[in-house]
Design a protein around this motif. Sequence first.
Motif, PDB file in Angstrom:
ATOM      1  N   TYR A 126      39.808  36.263  31.914  1.00 39.01           N
ATOM      2  CA  TYR A 126      39.697  35.121  32.826  1.00 39.01           C
ATOM      3  C   TYR A 126      40.948  34.982  33.687  1.00 39.01           C
ATOM      4  O   TYR A 126      40.862  34.752  34.899  1.00 39.01           O
ATOM      5  CB  TYR A 126      39.457  33.851  32.007  1.00 39.01           C
ATOM      6  N   GLU A 127      42.102  35.129  33.073  1.00 33.87           N
ATOM      7  CA  GLU A 127      43.353  34.964  33.812  1.00 33.87           C
ATOM      8  C   GLU A 127      43.494  36.010  34.915  1.00 33.87           C
ATOM      9  O   GLU A 127      44.026  35.715  35.999  1.00 33.87           O
ATOM     10  CB  GLU A 127      44.550  35.027  32.854  1.00 33.87           C
ATOM     11  N   GLN A 179      40.911  37.621  42.248  1.00 33.13           N
ATOM     12  CA  GLN A 179      39.462  37.462  42.217  1.00 33.13           C
ATOM     13  C   GLN A 179      38.740  38.682  42.774  1.00 33.13           C
ATOM     14  O   GLN A 179      37.823  39.214  42.136  1.00 33.13           O
ATOM     15  CB  GLN A 179      39.038  36.213  42.994  1.00 33.13           C
ATOM     16  N   GLU A 180      39.144  39.156  43.944  1.00 32.52           N
ATOM     17  CA  GLU A 180      38.399  40.250  44.562  1.00 32.52           C
ATOM     18  C   GLU A 180      38.536  41.541  43.768  1.00 32.52           C
ATOM     19  O   GLU A 180      37.537  42.228  43.510  1.00 32.52           O
ATOM     20  CB  GLU A 180      38.856  40.477  46.002  1.00 32.52           C
ATOM     21  N   GLY A 181      39.762  41.876  43.363  1.00 30.57           N
ATOM     22  CA  GLY A 181      39.943  43.117  42.627  1.00 30.57           C
ATOM     23  C   GLY A 181      39.197  43.116  41.308  1.00 30.57           C
ATOM     24  O   GLY A 181      38.542  44.109  40.948  1.00 30.57           O
ATOM     25  N   THR A 182      39.262  42.003  40.591  1.00 29.85           N
ATOM     26  CA  THR A 182      38.570  41.924  39.300  1.00 29.85           C
ATOM     27  C   THR A 182      37.061  41.929  39.493  1.00 29.85           C
ATOM     28  O   THR A 182      36.324  42.576  38.735  1.00 29.85           O
ATOM     29  CB  THR A 182      39.009  40.650  38.549  1.00 29.85           C
ATOM     30  N   THR A 183      36.582  41.226  40.519  1.00 29.68           N
ATOM     31  CA  THR A 183      35.142  41.182  40.781  1.00 29.68           C
ATOM     32  C   THR A 183      34.618  42.557  41.178  1.00 29.68           C
ATOM     33  O   THR A 183      33.536  42.976  40.745  1.00 29.68           O
ATOM     34  CB  THR A 183      34.825  40.151  41.879  1.00 29.68           C
ATOM     35  N   ASP A 192      28.675  43.881  47.014  1.00 30.98           N
ATOM     36  CA  ASP A 192      28.052  42.898  47.886  1.00 30.98           C
ATOM     37  C   ASP A 192      29.004  41.714  48.006  1.00 30.98           C
ATOM     38  O   ASP A 192      29.432  41.147  46.993  1.00 30.98           O
ATOM     39  CB  ASP A 192      26.699  42.444  47.323  1.00 30.98           C
ATOM     40  N   ASP A 193      29.320  41.307  49.242  1.00 28.67           N
ATOM     41  CA  ASP A 193      30.305  40.246  49.471  1.00 28.67           C
ATOM     42  C   ASP A 193      29.880  38.906  48.876  1.00 28.67           C
ATOM     43  O   ASP A 193      30.728  38.036  48.637  1.00 28.67           O
ATOM     44  CB  ASP A 193      30.544  40.063  50.972  1.00 28.67           C
ATOM     45  N   ARG A 194      28.594  38.728  48.632  1.00 34.91           N
ATOM     46  CA  ARG A 194      28.138  37.452  48.077  1.00 34.91           C
ATOM     47  C   ARG A 194      28.721  37.184  46.691  1.00 34.91           C
ATOM     48  O   ARG A 194      28.774  36.040  46.241  1.00 34.91           O
ATOM     49  CB  ARG A 194      26.609  37.433  48.021  1.00 34.91           C
ATOM     50  N   CYS A 195      29.163  38.240  46.030  1.00 33.31           N
ATOM     51  CA  CYS A 195      29.730  38.059  44.690  1.00 33.31           C
ATOM     52  C   CYS A 195      31.064  37.319  44.734  1.00 33.31           C
ATOM     53  O   CYS A 195      31.495  36.762  43.713  1.00 33.31           O
ATOM     54  CB  CYS A 195      29.913  39.419  44.010  1.00 33.31           C
ATOM     55  N   LEU A 196      31.716  37.303  45.902  1.00 30.63           N
ATOM     56  CA  LEU A 196      32.970  36.556  46.038  1.00 30.63           C
ATOM     57  C   LEU A 196      32.723  35.086  46.355  1.00 30.63           C
ATOM     58  O   LEU A 196      33.619  34.258  46.182  1.00 30.63           O
ATOM     59  CB  LEU A 196      33.847  37.172  47.134  1.00 30.63           C
ATOM     60  N   TYR A 256      39.515  28.570  40.460  1.00 30.07           N
ATOM     61  CA  TYR A 256      40.637  27.638  40.474  1.00 30.07           C
ATOM     62  C   TYR A 256      41.528  27.937  39.273  1.00 30.07           C
ATOM     63  O   TYR A 256      41.112  28.572  38.310  1.00 30.07           O
ATOM     64  CB  TYR A 256      40.153  26.185  40.458  1.00 30.07           C
ATOM     65  N   THR A 257      42.774  27.442  39.350  1.00 27.94           N
ATOM     66  CA  THR A 257      43.788  27.839  38.370  1.00 27.94           C
ATOM     67  C   THR A 257      44.072  26.774  37.327  1.00 27.94           C
ATOM     68  O   THR A 257      44.846  27.016  36.405  1.00 27.94           O
ATOM     69  CB  THR A 257      45.110  28.165  39.088  1.00 27.94           C
ATOM     70  N   THR A 258      43.452  25.612  37.437  1.00 29.68           N
ATOM     71  CA  THR A 258      43.842  24.495  36.572  1.00 29.68           C
ATOM     72  C   THR A 258      43.476  24.722  35.110  1.00 29.68           C
ATOM     73  O   THR A 258      44.006  24.036  34.234  1.00 29.68           O
ATOM     74  CB  THR A 258      43.190  23.191  37.057  1.00 29.68           C
TER      75      THR A 258
END
Length: 671
Positions: free
Chosen positions: A595-596, A602-606, A618-622, A644-646
């Motif tokens: 998760y961290e 976000q993009e690299g992990t996705t 597919d860009d919709r995944c972002l 989000y990071t909270t």
Amino acid sequence: MAKLKQTRTGKRKALPPQLTSGLGQAQQLIQAGQGAQARLLLERLVVQFPSSGDAHYLLGVVYGQGGEREKGVQVLRRALELDRRNPVFLLTLGNLLNSLRSFDEAREVFRKAIRLQPNFPQAHNGLGMTFSAQKRHQEALACYRKAMGQAPDFVDARGNYAAACIEIGENDEAVQILEPVCRQHPDYLSGWKNLGVAYVNCNRMDEGIDAFQQALRLAPQNLDLLQNLAVVALAHQRNELAKQTLDTLLSLDGENPDVRILLGDYCVQRNDLEEAVGHYQAAAGAGYEQTLALLKIGSAQSRLGRFDDATRSYRQALELDPGLSQALLAMVRINRRETPTEVIERLEAMIDSDGLSDELQLALYFALGKVCDDAGLYDRAFGHYARGNRLKGCRYESDLQEQKTQALMDAFTPALFETVADIASDSERPLFVLGMPRSGTTLTEQILASHPAVHGGGEQLYFGTLEGRLKEACGGERPYPAAIAEHLSVLFPAEIARYLAYLDSLDRDALRIVDKMPSNFLSLGLIGLLFPRAKIVHCMRNPIDTCLSIYFQNFKGEHLYAYDQQALGHYYRQYLRLMAHWRRVLPNPILDLRYEEMVADQEGTTRGLIEFAGLEWDDRCLAFQNTERAIQTASIWQARQPIYTTSVARWRHYEAHLQPLIQALGDVVEV
């Protein structure tokens, strides 16, 4: 119909030939189902022979069978004035009084019949039915036992006994009684219906469905049966059966608000949220309880991410019933923008009121914890959560959990997987997302389901149910999972075909279908046996954050470890131990998705996740938060937000309260 009896000693005075002939003809008409003709004949006979108890008795029977029960009671009372000691007359009168809910009088009538004729199973059964209707189930059971003792083949007494067992929760006893009765009497409608209920209550869902279907073969348009079958099919995720049953209900009783509610529930399960809202609104318009319909509407709107609409629905429900705690609690889950002061005051006032059930009090503590957490009142929040967890009262047995973990590790070996390699499925269609609860499984599924080639199937019960069936098949001497190697024939190829057909019922076209039941990490042995090429996404998160989030969640299912910090730490270590074993022995590819890392990149992990799933980018995944689909877990709000990071290192707010957890986690803690 009971035959006429004469119980008095001595000779009975001969009846006039015309009366004898008329009574015989009337009985033949009744038995032939010609009640109207029998009624005309008997009404003439009671005028001609006003002192004939038999004529009055038969006329009372005809009135009762024709729906004129009050007239039947009047005529039967006259019959008893003429023949006071006839137990058959008393039996029929008692049955009619039961149907009119005149239970006190019925009870005395049956007792009089039993005094006159102690060996009278029908009267004991009738008295039992009186007690059952008054919820005096132990007295009813005693009556049914007496009836069965006097007449072992008395089907109705056995069926009524089983129904009373179901009422008091003795479902296993009901099953033992009804199984042989239904085998011997395959046309016994109420027996099959009650057997279905008992099976379901015993969590024997497949057998329950079979019993309901057998009953429907006898009464294909029975609305109660159809509704029962629809409810169980929905709960058991038998989607095609649920759809067929609901289509039948819609054609037979489409204006019934209960049917509309079931259709809405089906649509929610199928991710057809807009259609679900329509059905719920139709139910409300057809007379369904307004507040409950608004709760359903608000829930569907929440799952669509329409939080403002959902809040309005919940507020409408609260206007109708200001004390409707479910609406207030639902608003707490989704409303992050308003000042929490008023909500906290309302919740605290509610929790201090008298007469609260433990369940509602517990829900209020967890809701107060959440509102205070949102407001940054961390010490106050933890106090409410701690009180809620103590009230839950669950007992976690660490030794038993260690034994279960070891049993899985001993049973599922590399050699076992090699044994079935040639007959296992080569399908890569199932995609399993799993891990500890609150570890990011809902977020991961939402990202995957944003891809046009992926269907998000939610938390599927399939493999947990399969384990239950295997436990029954293995028995007690060598239980599951120790005996799994001896029962592989149960799995192949039937279970592979069954699961793939189940996936088809969710979506026939999707290249991947996600099953995101977190606890499937316990079932990875079965998954690896059946689908060794299916990919496993293992969601991971900081152990303290994961356990804290679990501690703050009022789960509906059985999570005995979740309500005590030391239990949480112990269970987490057993989970890690088991996952390490699966990595060693499973043939499946496994991706550890942190998760961290998703939050930080976000993009690299996705992209790595989509590539692992064997899909084109597919860009919709972002922009997963924009994907409209039903989300049915505690993460409804979170899954509709951008990354989000909270939630990263959230545990720092509560560090002073978490020493028992940190000590229990030991060297797996990440600080």
